[in-house]
Scaffold this motif. Structure first.
Motif, PDB file in Angstrom:
ATOM      1  N   GLU A  40      -6.683  -6.492  11.937  1.00  0.00           N
ATOM      2  CA  GLU A  40      -7.740  -5.697  11.080  1.00  0.00           C
ATOM      3  C   GLU A  40      -6.364  -4.874  10.297  1.00  0.00           C
ATOM      4  OE1 GLU A  40     -11.546  -2.921  10.178  1.00  0.00           O
ATOM      5  OE2 GLU A  40     -10.541  -3.519  12.294  1.00  0.00           O
ATOM      6  N   ASP A  41      -6.403  -4.793   8.936  1.00  0.00           N
ATOM      7  CA  ASP A  41      -5.444  -3.825   8.222  1.00  0.00           C
ATOM      8  C   ASP A  41      -6.292  -2.979   7.162  1.00  0.00           C
ATOM      9  OD1 ASP A  41      -4.926  -4.918   5.440  1.00  0.00           O
ATOM     10  OD2 ASP A  41      -4.540  -6.402   6.874  1.00  0.00           O
ATOM     11  N   ASP A  42      -5.765  -1.835   7.134  1.00  0.00           N
ATOM     12  CA  ASP A  42      -6.437  -1.109   5.929  1.00  0.00           C
ATOM     13  C   ASP A  42      -5.408  -1.229   4.635  1.00  0.00           C
ATOM     14  OD1 ASP A  42      -4.331   0.459   6.427  1.00  0.00           O
ATOM     15  OD2 ASP A  42      -5.451   2.199   6.879  1.00  0.00           O
TER      16      ASP A  42
ATOM     17  N   GLY B 257       0.057   2.833   6.635  1.00  0.00           N
ATOM     18  CA  GLY B 257      -0.850   1.765   6.729  1.00  0.00           C
ATOM     19  C   GLY B 257      -1.312   1.409   8.241  1.00  0.00           C
ATOM     20  N   HIS B 258      -2.493   1.248   8.614  1.00  0.00           N
ATOM     21  CA  HIS B 258      -2.817   1.213  10.004  1.00  0.00           C
ATOM     22  C   HIS B 258      -3.200  -0.539  10.174  1.00  0.00           C
ATOM     23  CE1 HIS B 258      -3.760   5.167   8.887  1.00  0.00           C
ATOM     24  NE2 HIS B 258      -3.366   5.446  10.393  1.00  0.00           N
TER      25      HIS B 258
ATOM     26  N   ALA C  32      -9.912  -2.990   0.036  1.00  0.00           N
ATOM     27  CA  ALA C  32     -10.889  -2.588   1.155  1.00  0.00           C
ATOM     28  C   ALA C  32     -10.311  -3.116   2.398  1.00  0.00           C
ATOM     29  CB  ALA C  32     -12.063  -3.210   0.863  1.00  0.00           C
ATOM     30  N   GLY C  33      -8.945  -3.741   2.371  1.00  0.00           N
ATOM     31  CA  GLY C  33      -8.397  -4.239   3.599  1.00  0.00           C
ATOM     32  C   GLY C  33      -8.726  -5.599   3.839  1.00  0.00           C
TER      33      GLY C  33
ATOM     34  N   THR D  22     -12.863  -9.403   3.384  1.00  0.00           N
ATOM     35  CA  THR D  22     -11.820  -8.886   2.859  1.00  0.00           C
ATOM     36  C   THR D  22     -12.484  -8.748   1.412  1.00  0.00           C
ATOM     37  OG1 THR D  22      -9.524  -8.798   1.938  1.00  0.00           O
ATOM     38  CG2 THR D  22     -10.557 -11.060   1.975  1.00  0.00           C
TER      39      THR D  22
ATOM     40  N   LYS E 112       0.835  -1.307  -0.062  1.00  0.00           N
ATOM     41  CA  LYS E 112       0.055   0.117  -0.029  1.00  0.00           C
ATOM     42  C   LYS E 112       0.921   1.236  -0.013  1.00  0.00           C
ATOM     43  CE  LYS E 112      -3.330   2.631   2.744  1.00  0.00           C
ATOM     44  NZ  LYS E 112      -4.050   2.481   4.113  1.00  0.00           N
TER      45      LYS E 112
ATOM     46  N   GLY F 222      -6.033  -5.520   0.540  1.00  0.00           N
ATOM     47  CA  GLY F 222      -7.200  -6.549   0.454  1.00  0.00           C
ATOM     48  C   GLY F 222      -6.564  -7.815  -0.438  1.00  0.00           C
TER      49      GLY F 222
END
Length: 414
Positions: free
Chosen positions: A346-348, A328-329, A397-398, A393, A324, A351
């Motif tokens: 959970e990641d953003d 990134g979170h 969209a993470g 996922t 990404k 996907g």
């Protein structure tokens, strides 16, 4: 069908067959028990109780320590004067109803040797031919066996058959070798064989779990190791203290990941491993990697399969956030859900294509995200199909991965 499903299906079949054999044998026996009314009820209860006792001692298969403890219960099931258990070449256990006088150590050792030789002579034809044999006992044989009961006249030797192999024998020493005794001895031998099969299935299950853990260890990315070492090297001249800190964290991470004991750990230990992993990754990503932890203290002692969370976090960083652009979170949460502990990663990031993910989880393709498949398979194997990973996922969209484990797990030690 996955290997774990095959193992569990076979184990269920063996258990059902074992219970059928035990219940059939139960109608041959009778013992008083006040809360059971009929003779058949009392006999069935007694036999099931003895089978439970003996089965507990045979959970590791046909080995001397367990066989010696199981022999007493098996002799009670058969109501015979003495009982012996052998494997293919050794006397494993002997239990007799007649009392034996104490003898000096040297005499006892000689007697055990004579008895073992005598039992193996009686079992030889059964072990080699795989058929039940009835032999008459003469005075010389009784003396070699060290039996004080002169009324024992015969022995029924029944093969313990696992698949096509004869792995041992049950020898029931009796006053009269009736047809009922022969059938009962055969049923006991078949029941012992079922316990051995269960032990072998349990061993296969353990080996499968160990193989899956080895696979997860092998998936600790060489790319991650290479990048971590490069990140450490970059700080040696500019920030030696930070470099030393990263070396220690890298050593602790690899020590935990490649430990050799135990299939289970605690959530707290796994999170410590993840913290070290993320510290090393943040040395490389810098401010591009933002981590948010939400951990309920009451679930930290929950037992989970070893290396079941770290691969999920590595998947999020390596396949979700690394590709990404920009920041990134990553959010790691552990929540108390009554009798369950729920953990989510959970990641953003970029996907995963759902069709590709389904193919990976089903074992139809390898490549990226195979760590998810191994963790999913281990959770289902340990806790059942209701405890597989839940993954939400889509491309761009993470990814949100959720796993649940029971907080109470008797028999699973971290």
């Amino acid at each position: 069908m996955p290997d774990s499903a095959i193992v569990l299906t076979a184990a269920a079949a063996v258990v059902l067959a074992s219970l059928a054999l035990v219940v059939a044998l139960g109608h041959k026996l009778s013992r008083s028990h006040p809360e059971l009314g009929t003779d058949a009820e009392r006999a069935t209860y007694t036999t099931l109780h003895l089978a439970t006792v003996a089965g507990g001692h045979l959970r590791n298969g046909l080995e001397p320590a367990g066989a010696a403890k199981a022999a007493k219960a098996l002799r009670s099931m058969l109501h015979c004067g003495a009982l012996a258990l052998t494997d293919e070449s050794r006397l494993l256990a002997w239990d007799a109803s007649s009392p034996r006088r104490a003898a000096p150590d040297g005499v006892r050792a000689d007697r055990r040797t004579d008895r073992a030789d005598a039992v193996l002579r009686l079992a030889r034809a059964t072990l080699s031919g795989g058929r039940t044999r009835v032999s008459v006992l003469d005075a010389g044989m009784l003396a070699a066996l060290g039996v004080a009961d002169p009324e024992l006249k015969a022995v029924v030797a029944s093969p313990i058959r696992v698949d096509a192999r004869v792995v041992g024998a049950v020898l029931a020493f009796t006053k009269a070798p009736s047809a009922g005794m022969v059938r009962a001895a055969n049923e006991v031998a078949a029941w012992v064989a079922a316990q051995i099969q269960l032990a072998e299935l349990g061993a296969s299950r353990t080996l499968l779990m160990e193989a899956e853990v080895r696979a997860l260890r092998a998936q600790i990315s060489p790319h991650f190791i290479y990048n971590s070492l490069n990140a450490i090297a970059s700080f040696i001249n500019t920030d030696p203290a930070r470099a030393r800190e990263l070396v220690v964290e890298f050593a602790d991470f690899t020590r935990y990941s490649f430990r050799r004991h135990g299939d289970f750990t605690t959530l707290a230990e796994e999170l410590r491993c993840i913290d070290r992993y993320l510290l090393l990754e943040r040395a490389r990503f810098g401010d591009r990697l933002q981590v948010n932890l939400q951990i309920a203290p009451e679930v930290l002692a929950t037992v989970i399969p070893f290396l079941s969370l770290q691969p999920l976090v590595e998947n999020a960083v390596r396949h979700g956030l690394e590709a990404k652009e920009g920041v990134g979170h990553l959010k790691i949460a552990a929540r108390d859900r009554g009798s369950m502990a729920e953990v989510s990663i959970e990641d953003d990031g970029v996907g995963i294509d759902p069709d590709q993910l389904r193919a990976v989880l089903a074992g139809h393709r390898d490549g990226d995200h195979v760590g998810l498949r191994n963790v999913d398979a281990r959770l289902r194997q340990v806790y059942g199909d209701d405890f597989g990973l839940v993954i939400d996922t889509a491309p761009g969209a993470g990814t949100l991965i959720t796993m649940r484990v029971p907080k109470s797990q008797p028999g699973h030690d971290a």
